[in-house]
Motif scaffolding. Sequence first.
Motif, PDB file in Angstrom:
ATOM      1  N   GLN A 139      24.338  50.647  22.587  1.00 15.68           N
ATOM      2  CA  GLN A 139      24.375  51.323  21.117  1.00 15.68           C
ATOM      3  C   GLN A 139      23.658  52.532  21.760  1.00 15.68           C
ATOM      4  N   GLN A 140      22.650  52.653  23.264  1.00 13.89           N
ATOM      5  CA  GLN A 140      22.842  53.939  23.744  1.00 13.89           C
ATOM      6  C   GLN A 140      23.771  54.917  25.080  1.00 13.89           C
ATOM      7  N   GLY A 141      25.142  53.926  24.849  1.00 12.32           N
ATOM      8  CA  GLY A 141      26.139  54.887  25.738  1.00 12.32           C
ATOM      9  C   GLY A 141      26.212  53.658  26.874  1.00 12.32           C
ATOM     10  N   GLU A 142      25.568  52.642  27.162  1.00 14.13           N
ATOM     11  CA  GLU A 142      25.826  52.192  28.583  1.00 14.13           C
ATOM     12  C   GLU A 142      27.040  51.093  28.964  1.00 14.13           C
ATOM     13  N   LEU A 143      27.827  51.102  29.437  1.00 15.07           N
ATOM     14  CA  LEU A 143      29.488  50.422  29.481  1.00 15.07           C
ATOM     15  C   LEU A 143      28.480  48.647  30.249  1.00 15.07           C
ATOM     16  N   VAL A 144      28.251  47.519  29.697  1.00 14.94           N
ATOM     17  CA  VAL A 144      27.263  46.830  29.405  1.00 14.94           C
ATOM     18  C   VAL A 144      27.671  45.529  28.501  1.00 14.94           C
ATOM     19  N   GLY A 145      28.280  43.899  28.841  1.00 18.08           N
ATOM     20  CA  GLY A 145      28.987  43.411  27.893  1.00 18.08           C
ATOM     21  C   GLY A 145      28.493  42.031  27.697  1.00 18.08           C
ATOM     22  N   VAL A 151      26.410  38.665  32.371  1.00 17.54           N
ATOM     23  CA  VAL A 151      26.040  40.154  31.938  1.00 17.54           C
ATOM     24  C   VAL A 151      26.542  40.838  33.218  1.00 17.54           C
ATOM     25  N   VAL A 152      27.379  41.535  32.934  1.00 16.79           N
ATOM     26  CA  VAL A 152      27.646  42.936  33.314  1.00 16.79           C
ATOM     27  C   VAL A 152      28.087  44.017  33.027  1.00 16.79           C
ATOM     28  N   ALA A 153      27.567  45.207  33.947  1.00 14.75           N
ATOM     29  CA  ALA A 153      27.732  46.069  33.420  1.00 14.75           C
ATOM     30  C   ALA A 153      28.923  47.042  34.799  1.00 14.75           C
ATOM     31  N   VAL A 154      29.179  48.261  33.920  1.00 11.87           N
ATOM     32  CA  VAL A 154      30.571  48.938  34.276  1.00 11.87           C
ATOM     33  C   VAL A 154      29.926  50.658  34.677  1.00 11.87           C
ATOM     34  N   ASP A 155      29.827  51.034  36.407  1.00  9.14           N
ATOM     35  CA  ASP A 155      29.636  52.746  36.231  1.00  9.14           C
ATOM     36  C   ASP A 155      30.630  53.493  35.620  1.00  9.14           C
ATOM     37  N   PRO A 156      30.234  54.565  34.567  1.00  5.56           N
ATOM     38  CA  PRO A 156      31.476  54.535  33.299  1.00  5.56           C
ATOM     39  C   PRO A 156      32.550  56.228  35.096  1.00  5.56           C
ATOM     40  N   VAL A 157      31.903  56.444  35.906  1.00  2.01           N
ATOM     41  CA  VAL A 157      32.585  57.252  37.212  1.00  2.01           C
ATOM     42  C   VAL A 157      33.248  56.378  38.018  1.00  2.01           C
ATOM     43  N   SER A 158      32.616  55.840  38.874  1.00  2.00           N
ATOM     44  CA  SER A 158      32.981  54.885  39.987  1.00  2.00           C
ATOM     45  C   SER A 158      33.530  53.985  39.221  1.00  2.00           C
ATOM     46  N   ALA A 159      33.612  53.134  38.359  1.00  2.00           N
ATOM     47  CA  ALA A 159      34.446  51.478  37.341  1.00  2.00           C
ATOM     48  C   ALA A 159      33.969  51.117  38.598  1.00  2.00           C
ATOM     49  N   VAL A 160      32.813  50.996  39.162  1.00  2.00           N
ATOM     50  CA  VAL A 160      32.542  49.609  40.264  1.00  2.00           C
ATOM     51  C   VAL A 160      31.602  48.837  38.804  1.00  2.00           C
ATOM     52  N   ARG A 196      36.504  42.464  28.758  1.00  2.00           N
ATOM     53  CA  ARG A 196      36.441  43.250  28.021  1.00  2.00           C
ATOM     54  C   ARG A 196      36.089  44.177  26.854  1.00  2.00           C
ATOM     55  N   ARG A 197      34.325  43.285  26.956  1.00  2.00           N
ATOM     56  CA  ARG A 197      34.105  43.972  26.714  1.00  2.00           C
ATOM     57  C   ARG A 197      32.925  45.400  26.995  1.00  2.00           C
ATOM     58  N   CYS A 198      32.954  45.127  28.624  1.00  2.00           N
ATOM     59  CA  CYS A 198      32.125  46.556  28.814  1.00  2.00           C
ATOM     60  C   CYS A 198      33.336  47.642  28.967  1.00  2.00           C
ATOM     61  N   THR A 199      34.751  47.960  28.728  1.00  2.00           N
ATOM     62  CA  THR A 199      35.358  48.619  29.160  1.00  2.00           C
ATOM     63  C   THR A 199      36.424  48.986  28.129  1.00  2.00           C
ATOM     64  N   ARG A 200      36.156  48.312  26.725  1.00  2.00           N
ATOM     65  CA  ARG A 200      36.251  48.916  25.731  1.00  2.00           C
ATOM     66  C   ARG A 200      35.855  50.121  24.696  1.00  2.00           C
ATOM     67  N   PRO A 201      36.623  51.349  25.091  1.00  2.00           N
ATOM     68  CA  PRO A 201      36.772  52.153  24.559  1.00  2.00           C
ATOM     69  C   PRO A 201      36.362  51.934  22.195  1.00  2.00           C
ATOM     70  N   PRO A 202      35.416  52.371  22.056  1.00  2.00           N
ATOM     71  CA  PRO A 202      35.885  52.178  20.701  1.00  2.00           C
ATOM     72  C   PRO A 202      37.497  53.039  20.204  1.00  2.00           C
ATOM     73  N   GLY A 203      37.838  51.664  18.681  1.00  2.00           N
ATOM     74  CA  GLY A 203      39.141  51.597  18.599  1.00  2.00           C
ATOM     75  C   GLY A 203      40.725  51.297  19.284  1.00  2.00           C
ATOM     76  N   ARG A 204      40.002  50.908  20.595  1.00  2.00           N
ATOM     77  CA  ARG A 204      41.396  50.761  21.882  1.00  2.00           C
ATOM     78  C   ARG A 204      41.090  49.337  21.814  1.00  2.00           C
ATOM     79  N   HIS A 205      41.935  48.444  22.003  1.00  2.00           N
ATOM     80  CA  HIS A 205      41.685  47.534  23.347  1.00  2.00           C
ATOM     81  C   HIS A 205      42.606  47.128  24.726  1.00  2.00           C
ATOM     82  N   LEU A 206      41.896  46.541  25.100  1.00  2.00           N
ATOM     83  CA  LEU A 206      42.257  46.685  27.036  1.00  2.00           C
ATOM     84  C   LEU A 206      42.930  45.131  27.071  1.00  2.00           C
ATOM     85  N   VAL A 207      43.170  45.404  28.163  1.00  2.00           N
ATOM     86  CA  VAL A 207      43.357  43.914  29.020  1.00  2.00           C
ATOM     87  C   VAL A 207      42.284  43.817  30.111  1.00  2.00           C
ATOM     88  N   PRO A 208      41.981  42.844  29.200  1.00  2.00           N
ATOM     89  CA  PRO A 208      40.716  42.119  30.958  1.00  2.00           C
ATOM     90  C   PRO A 208      40.528  42.895  32.175  1.00  2.00           C
TER      91      PRO A 208
END
Length: 370
Positions: free
Chosen positions: A58-64, A222-231, A336-348
């Motif tokens: 909810q705070q904007g982190e890419l974490v799943g 629990v995995v977090a993804v850096d929004p710039v480097s994608a690491v 899937r949960r880390c990298t899915r923006p609202p309204g989009r379905h991404l391949v894991p």
Amino acid sequence: MVVRRQNLLPHSELPYTVPFGGEHGPIYDSGDMVAGLDAFHDRADVDGIREQVLRRRQQGELVGLGTAFAMEHSGNGKHESVVATLDHDGVVTLGTGAAEVGQGVIDTVLRVAADRVGIATSALRVVAGDSRGHREGRGTFGSRTTIFVGSAVADAGGRLRSEAIRRAADKLGVPTAQIVVGPQTLRGGTGEVAWKDLAPIHVEGVHEMADATWGFGAYLAVVAVDPVSAVPAVERLSVAYDCGVAIDPDNVHRQLVGGAVHGLGGALHEELAYAPDGQPLATTLMDYAIPTSAEVPDVEAFVLELEPASGNPLGVKGAGEAGVIGGRCRRRQRGRRCTRPPGRHLVPARAPPEVFRAFDTTALDRQEIP
């Protein structure tokens, strides 16, 4: 997790033959999947972790948060034997075809033998993987060693103990029922006899089992993804496994931890890459990236002993591979949960480059979280 719990086989339906595979379909022989899931849920604090992840998203982190559950079979090979010999120096030598490859087989053999024979551990010696020390054996593979070798040791230990009691009773002139086995001597009436004075005793123990045994495992990451480097960064890794009876709980714990790290490597780091002409590109450990301490979090491993396995006298289930198998399933969910923006379905995503390609690159150029 609620839905999955409802679909787990209840304890009352075990043993259960899985309706595929023909006449050789898997048989879930023992355990309690529901109790295992509940224990994992409570001990890993799944609800608390889920709430933390939701707040961060909810705070904007890419974490799943990813969870997975699996049945792991162990104990193939159908037959194993172990030779036990009491020598004149009072030492019992146990010969097995299993090899010590870091899984703790020697310690397991010593524990089981000391318990079944009754002799001091210091008077036990194990010869592993040496054809001069045993008659035959199937070796080490498929999480079978404790099941087969341990059970064969238990059989050999019982046979050696029985023969030692018989000989001690003859020497002391008392019934076998009056013999008390001690770590150094056997006592009966007013007398006693040392183990070495009963030598030589040579016995062979055998364990045979037609079907594999199955254990239930539960996994969380629990995995977090850096929004710039994608690491991706694995922040939490948990595994629970029902091993039936744990001969050495600390060793089982270590194997679950090591297996979880192995699974993490396969999910996020390791790849056998090839050039278009078929030339292998991952030819050294500089190219084939195994996980290091920098990428691995502290692994939570919970050793569950829910019900003894029914197919062997020790009640054990193999645990050597149990920590690995949740890696791919957890990866698909958390990616899937880390990298899915609202309204989009991404391949894991699997490897970091694939995670990067799953992002909205326009948003990345603006350094915004998709």
